[in-house]
Structures are given as C-alpha cells and as structure tokens.
Write a protein that holds these residues in place. Structure first.
Motif, short mmCIF file in Angstrom:
data_model
loop_
_atom_site.label_atom_id
_atom_site.label_comp_id
_atom_site.label_asym_id
_atom_site.label_seq_id
_atom_site.Cartn_x
_atom_site.Cartn_y
_atom_site.Cartn_z
N GLY A 130 93.26 -19.85 -6.77
CA GLY A 130 92.79 -18.52 -6.42
C GLY A 130 91.32 -18.54 -6.03
O GLY A 130 90.77 -19.58 -5.68
N THR A 131 90.68 -17.38 -6.11
CA THR A 131 89.28 -17.24 -5.73
C THR A 131 88.52 -16.51 -6.83
O THR A 131 89.12 -15.84 -7.68
CB THR A 131 89.13 -16.47 -4.41
N TYR A 132 87.20 -16.62 -6.79
CA TYR A 132 86.36 -15.89 -7.74
C TYR A 132 84.99 -15.67 -7.12
O TYR A 132 84.65 -16.26 -6.09
CB TYR A 132 86.24 -16.65 -9.06
N ALA A 133 84.21 -14.81 -7.75
CA ALA A 133 82.83 -14.57 -7.35
C ALA A 133 81.95 -14.77 -8.58
O ALA A 133 82.37 -14.54 -9.71
CB ALA A 133 82.66 -13.16 -6.80
N ILE A 134 80.72 -15.20 -8.34
CA ILE A 134 79.78 -15.47 -9.44
C ILE A 134 78.41 -14.95 -9.07
O ILE A 134 78.06 -14.88 -7.88
CB ILE A 134 79.72 -16.99 -9.74
N ARG A 135 77.63 -14.56 -10.08
CA ARG A 135 76.24 -14.20 -9.83
C ARG A 135 75.43 -14.39 -11.12
O ARG A 135 75.99 -14.40 -12.22
CB ARG A 135 76.10 -12.77 -9.32
N VAL A 136 74.13 -14.52 -10.95
CA VAL A 136 73.23 -14.70 -12.09
C VAL A 136 72.91 -13.34 -12.68
O VAL A 136 72.48 -12.43 -11.98
CB VAL A 136 71.93 -15.41 -11.66
N ARG A 137 73.13 -13.22 -13.98
CA ARG A 137 72.84 -11.97 -14.67
C ARG A 137 71.54 -12.05 -15.45
O ARG A 137 70.80 -11.08 -15.55
CB ARG A 137 73.99 -11.64 -15.63
N ASP A 138 71.25 -13.22 -16.04
CA ASP A 138 70.04 -13.44 -16.82
C ASP A 138 69.33 -14.66 -16.24
O ASP A 138 69.69 -15.80 -16.54
CB ASP A 138 70.39 -13.66 -18.29
N ALA A 139 68.33 -14.42 -15.40
CA ALA A 139 67.67 -15.51 -14.67
C ALA A 139 66.99 -16.50 -15.61
O ALA A 139 67.06 -17.72 -15.41
CB ALA A 139 66.66 -14.93 -13.68
N ALA A 140 66.31 -16.00 -16.62
CA ALA A 140 65.59 -16.89 -17.55
C ALA A 140 66.56 -17.79 -18.30
O ALA A 140 66.33 -19.00 -18.43
CB ALA A 140 64.77 -16.05 -18.53
N ARG A 141 67.65 -17.23 -18.78
CA ARG A 141 68.64 -18.04 -19.50
C ARG A 141 69.28 -19.07 -18.58
O ARG A 141 69.53 -20.21 -18.97
CB ARG A 141 69.70 -17.12 -20.11
N PHE A 142 69.56 -18.66 -17.35
CA PHE A 142 70.17 -19.58 -16.39
C PHE A 142 69.25 -20.77 -16.12
O PHE A 142 69.71 -21.91 -16.04
CB PHE A 142 70.47 -18.83 -15.09
N LEU A 143 67.95 -20.51 -16.00
CA LEU A 143 67.00 -21.60 -15.80
C LEU A 143 67.01 -22.57 -16.97
O LEU A 143 67.04 -23.79 -16.79
CB LEU A 143 65.59 -21.03 -15.62
N VAL A 144 66.98 -22.03 -18.16
CA VAL A 144 66.90 -22.87 -19.36
C VAL A 144 68.19 -23.66 -19.58
O VAL A 144 68.16 -24.86 -19.87
CB VAL A 144 66.57 -22.01 -20.60
N GLU A 145 69.33 -22.99 -19.45
CA GLU A 145 70.61 -23.60 -19.81
C GLU A 145 71.19 -24.51 -18.73
O GLU A 145 71.88 -25.47 -19.03
CB GLU A 145 71.63 -22.50 -20.15
#
Length: 268
Positions: A130-145
């Motif tokens: 199938g398909t999906y969509a994604i986006r960053v919700r918490d930029a700081a956490r995304f950078l760290v993790e």
C-alpha cells in the motif's frame, strides 16, 4: 581581498533555506569558517522549522516567520553560551532546517509472507502492500533521535526503517484483528486504521506522524483464492436458482388467471 569582502565572508547576515528538492527532510545551514552576526535575519518559510544546536545540544527552535537573532529570541542559546547582558558579538551555532511538509505516496509492502491463523483455513500466509504519508511533527526530537549530525537528511535514509516498522505493526494488527482472510479484501480501510493507530506511538518517539496509511491490496494463497472463487460461483448459481423459481411462480400465476388459454396451449 578588501575589508568589505573579508567581513562579508566572515559574518553571515541572512540565514535561510530554499528547498529545491522533493525528498529532503533536514538541511544544515553551512557555517564552516563563518560566524553568525548578532542581529542577523533568520527566514523560516512555511513548511519549515529552524533548530539551533550548540555543541551537540538542541537550543532554540523557530517556527515559520522572519526573525532578528538577538538574545531576546535566543533564550536557550543565550544560557548555553553564557552571554552577558548587552552581548552583541558574532557567535557560532549549527542551524538545521527541518521540513514539516507532508511526504506522500510512499510505498510499503511485505517482503516475505505474513503468517496468521484463520478460524476456517488454519495457518495462512498473506502478502500486502500500500501507500502512506509521513511528516515531521517534533523537529527537535527528530534531530536527536534520527538525524544526528547529518548535514542533509533525505527521505530515502529513513524509508527502509519506516517500512520495517509498518510491516511489523501490520503483522501484529492483522493477526489481532480477527478478520477472516476471505473478508480482508473488503476490510482494507479498517485494517489501515488499525495499523496507523498501532504505529503512531512509535513514530511519535522519533518526532514523526503518519497522516495517511492505506492498504491497497492483500494477496491470499492460491488455495484460498480457489475457495473464494468457488463460493462466488455458488452465489451466482444461487441467484439463478431464485430467478428460475420466480419465473415458475409467475407462469403459474398467469395460468391461474387464464385457465382456458392454458388448456388450449396444453391441447395444442
């Protein structure tokens, strides 16, 4: 090189990111050999977030807007760098721009068959995609993790990890759903919602969210498909049988209304 050329190369007055790609999640503002001038302008466009990082520690985060970089709007960086009141000198800090737009039409699929236990057929192996969509919700956490010190982080770098998460949660969700394999094709929307709900907490730990998730196809084993085809054929035969009964009843009704005609037809 004149003094103006030296100053223009040493101090950066405008910090911005104009994204000309369709797959970049994070881009680090190039600062090697440069200092950020106190009072410099920071432009954060719609669909972006700017994150300042000082010596590996996340500092101030800026949503879309136009900013003049001063101690008043850099409270965390001011504390980390121990700036005194009235500080107006150039400073150094890593600046990461994070895209918060939706990355859509991403593909997922089961590389190997998923095993589940069906109440009618017992252990069954199925495949799905199938398909999906994604986006960053918490930029700081995304950078760290996830991103770390990567200066340009693209969707390809995380797509494999996301697919693994999706397939793992899909396997668990479909096994716990209790939906018979013969009914799965008609319940892909419900399965999609179950999987999306199961994935959400894990994605949140990475600073991500999945606004769309779709199960486009579920492939059943050949033996199960044959049973499904046989049942469909039986359903058609059943409909024909009821239609034949209806025709016979109609004929009997007409004969009762016109006994002479029926007798004449019989004698003829």
């Amino acid at each position: 090189m004149g003094i103006l050329d030296f100053l223009s190369g040493e101090f950066i007055d405008v910090i911005e990111w104009t994204d000309d790609t369709r797959d970049t999640l994070v881009w680090r503002f190039e600062r090697e050999g440069h200092a950020i001038k106190y009072g410099a302008k920071l432009t954060v466009r719609p669909g972006q977030v700017a994150v300042f990082v000082h010596e590996g520690e996340v500092a101030d985060v800026f949503p879309p807007g136009l900013y003049m970089l001063e101690t008043s709007n850099l409270p965390i960086l001011t504390t980390l760098q121990h700036w005194d009141h009235g500080f107006e000198s150039p400073f150094k800090s890593e600046v990461y721009f994070v895209s918060t737009t939706r990355f859509a039409d991403l593909r997922w699929g089961t590389r190997n068959p998923v095993m589940l236990r069906d109440p009618e057929f017992g252990p069954v192996r199925i495949r799905a995609f199938g398909t999906y969509a994604i986006r960053v919700r918490d930029a700081a956490r995304f950078l760290v993790e996830i991103v770390g010190t990567d200066g340009e982080f693209t969707m390809d770098e995380i797509a494999f990890q996301l697919r693994n998460i999706i397939v793992a949660e899909f396997s668990r969700a479909i096994a716990a759903s209790g939906i018979p394999v013969l009914d799965m094709a008609a319940n892909t929307a419900d399965l999609g919602r179950l999987v999306a709900a199961a994935i959400a907490p894990q994605l949140a730990e990475y600073g991500l969210e999945m606004p769309e998730f779709h199960v486009e196809n579920i492939s059943l084993p050949e033996a199960v498909e044959k049973v499904l085809d046989a049942r469909s054929s039986m359903g058609i035969v059943g409909d024909l049988g009821r239609y034949t009964q209806f025709q016979a009843a109609q004929a009997m009704t007409e004969a009762a209304r016109n006994p002479a005609g029926a007798m004449g037809a019989g004698l003829g």
